[in-house]
Write an enzyme that holds these catalytic residues in place. Structure first.
Site, PDB file in Angstrom:
ATOM      1  N   ASP A 225      -7.221  -2.039   3.729  1.00 19.18           N
ATOM      2  CA  ASP A 225      -6.218  -3.032   3.341  1.00 19.18           C
ATOM      3  C   ASP A 225      -6.514  -4.406   3.938  1.00 19.18           C
ATOM      4  O   ASP A 225      -5.940  -5.397   3.509  1.00 19.18           O
ATOM      5  CB  ASP A 225      -4.817  -2.594   3.799  1.00 19.18           C
ATOM      6  CG  ASP A 225      -4.343  -1.329   3.103  1.00 19.18           C
ATOM      7  OD1 ASP A 225      -4.645  -1.185   1.913  1.00 19.18           O
ATOM      8  OD2 ASP A 225      -3.678  -0.505   3.756  1.00 19.18           O
TER       9      ASP A 225
ATOM     10  N   ASP B  69      -1.600  -0.936   6.027  1.00 23.23           N
ATOM     11  CA  ASP B  69      -1.828  -0.414   7.379  1.00 23.23           C
ATOM     12  C   ASP B  69      -3.254   0.064   7.629  1.00 23.23           C
ATOM     13  O   ASP B  69      -3.627   0.337   8.770  1.00 23.23           O
ATOM     14  CB  ASP B  69      -0.874   0.756   7.649  1.00 23.23           C
ATOM     15  CG  ASP B  69      -1.278   2.001   6.869  1.00 23.23           C
ATOM     16  OD1 ASP B  69      -1.588   1.876   5.659  1.00 23.23           O
ATOM     17  OD2 ASP B  69      -1.292   3.098   7.453  1.00 23.23           O
TER      18      ASP B  69
ATOM     19  N   ASP C  85       0.868  -1.159   0.000  1.00 23.31           N
ATOM     20  CA  ASP C  85       0.000   0.000   0.000  1.00 23.31           C
ATOM     21  C   ASP C  85       0.920   1.228   0.000  1.00 23.31           C
ATOM     22  O   ASP C  85       2.107   1.121   0.322  1.00 23.31           O
ATOM     23  CB  ASP C  85      -0.884  -0.034   1.248  1.00 23.31           C
ATOM     24  CG  ASP C  85      -1.727   1.215   1.396  1.00 23.31           C
ATOM     25  OD1 ASP C  85      -2.338   1.625   0.388  1.00 23.31           O
ATOM     26  OD2 ASP C  85      -1.746   1.794   2.495  1.00 23.31           O
TER      27      ASP C  85
END
Length: 430
Positions: free
Chosen positions: A329, A325, A117
């Site tokens: 996600d 995080d 990410d």
């Protein structure tokens, strides 16, 4: 249990009754063919002092059978995996790597791709407003650049006050730093991956990306050049519209984590494919990917589409780890073969992960993979020596050449050897 432990348990479940059968068969064979076995121990008596061919055959048969049972005691087999796992997980904890699911240790060594990410993972997750671009198309913003910038920021911050997104927080913080008084927010709506809309002091305001503006029928061609420029500078540029007209752009930038470039370079040296998966626009995502050295970018992905993108990477490349995080996600972390959560992220992401990086540093991903490889190497070494030891020692015991006391000492030594070998894992460089 890791998969290899389950394999070892299955072998042990077969091994134990087999050894019991071999021990009984040993006694029976000694009684059935005494002359053959006595001739063997007579030849060996010169260099095996505890062998006494003059004993009665029943004593010798029981002697050999007990030696088989003792030497084959599968302690080393049982210790081989858990001792290495215990030392490995302890070493990981010392380096800020919490292994939440045991199978991740075995799976991680087979990873072919690592998907990251962007916000809060590659970057620090503390974005700040860097640029405010105003357009004279909307009259209230045409009264001087500074006044126009403050007015644009007031509208955007008043709207983003209803959002919990890190970019929204950056805009609100910027307005507060400038002591700008926020307007009254009503009819707030957030569209995941696109932006937010609502009414500020009765005026309709939209803050979002190209897709958001296009769906709302707002022409933003007047600021397209500025939009491209800001995105090429690796900034997240958000369009702002007031009462159906483009009012300007607010750009936000998030600084890279100090170890991001080095960590991704090490992963590539290890032969892994690095991928960035983000909802940000293509220009900004590619600019950041270029800075850190990521080879593949998947941008403008809606939160609900991240799982399908992970599946696609798995199909194209193979075993995949996902590092993230945020709340959005979590499904992707679960879908990945190994989910790695940044410890400074949300509780939902941590709960969905297999491994948590407490310190929030990307170098932890490199260390986790090295730890997996080192731990599994020790497990294989332990299992090899445990099986090799039994394979070599059992035939010697069958022929009565191994005293039960010596067998007991050797069996204990094999367990000590496995534990000692596992302890050497503490010297591994992560």
């Amino acid at each position: 249990k890791v998969p290899i432990q389950e394999f070892a348990d299955r072998i042990t479940a077969f091994f134990v009754p087999s050894v019991l059968g071999i021990a009984l068969a040993t006694v029976a064979l000694w009684l059935a063919f005494p002359s053959f076995f006595i001739s063997v121990i007579q030849r060996a008596s010169s260099f095996v002092p505890w062998v006494n061919p003059s004993q009665d055959i029943l004593s010798l048969a029981i002697f050999a059978g007990i030696a088989v049972l003792v030497i084959a005691c599968p302690c080393a087999l049982g210790l081989a995996t858990p001792t290495a796992l215990m030392v490995g997980s302890g070493l990981g904890a010392e380096h800020g790597i919490l292994i939440r699911k045991g199978e991740a240790i075995q799976t991680m060594k087979e990873i072919k791709a690592v998907v990251f990410d962007k916000t809060g993972t590659i970057t620090k997750g503390r974005p700040e407003v860097t640029d405010i671009v105003v357009t004279p198309l909307f009259p209230p913003l045409a009264r001087g650049n500074e006044r126009g910038a403050d007015e644009l920021l007031r509208y955007a911050a008043s709207l983003e006050a209803g959002s919990e997104h890190p970019l929204a927080t950056a805009i609100v913080n910027s307005a507060q730093d400038k002591k700008i008084r926020l307007g009254s927010l009503t009819d707030f709506t957030a569209i995941a991956g696109h932006g937010v809309s609502g009414k500020i002091d009765g005026k309709s305001v939209i803050v979002g990306n190209r897709k958001m503006m296009g769906d709302s029928g707002i022409d933003f061609s007047a600021v397209i050049n500025d939009l491209h420029r800001l995105e090429d500078e690796a900034k997240t540029a958000m369009l702002v519209a007031v009462d159906g007209k483009i009012a300007g752009i607010i750009a936000v930038a998030d600084t890279l984590k100090e170890d991001s470039i080095k960590a991704i370079e090490e992963l590539k040296e290890m032969g892994l494919v690095t991928v960035m998966l983000t909802g940000d626009n293509r220009r900004t995502a590619e600019a950041i990917a270029k800075k850190v050295g990521i080879s593949r970018v998947i941008s403008e992905v809606l939160p609900q589409d991240k799982v399908s993108e992970i599946k696609r990477v798995q199909e194209e490349i193979g075993m995949t780890a996902m590092v993230g995080d945020g709340i959005n996600d979590a499904p992707a972390l679960t879908q990945a073969n190994v989910g790695i959560a940044i410890g400074t992220g949300t509780d939902i992401a941590i709960e969905a992960s297999d491994v948590t990086l407490v310190r929030g540093e990307l170098s932890g991903v490199v260390s986790a993979i090295k730890l997996s490889r080192a731990t599994f190497r020790k497990i294989r070494q332990n299992l090899f020596w445990a099986y090799f030891y039994n394979t070599v020692a059992i035939p010697i015991a069958i022929f009565g050449l191994l005293h039960p006391v010596v067998a007991e000492a050797a069996m204990a030594f094999s367990s000590i050897n496995v534990v000692t070998n596992s302890m050497r894992l503490r010297k591994a460089k992560l």
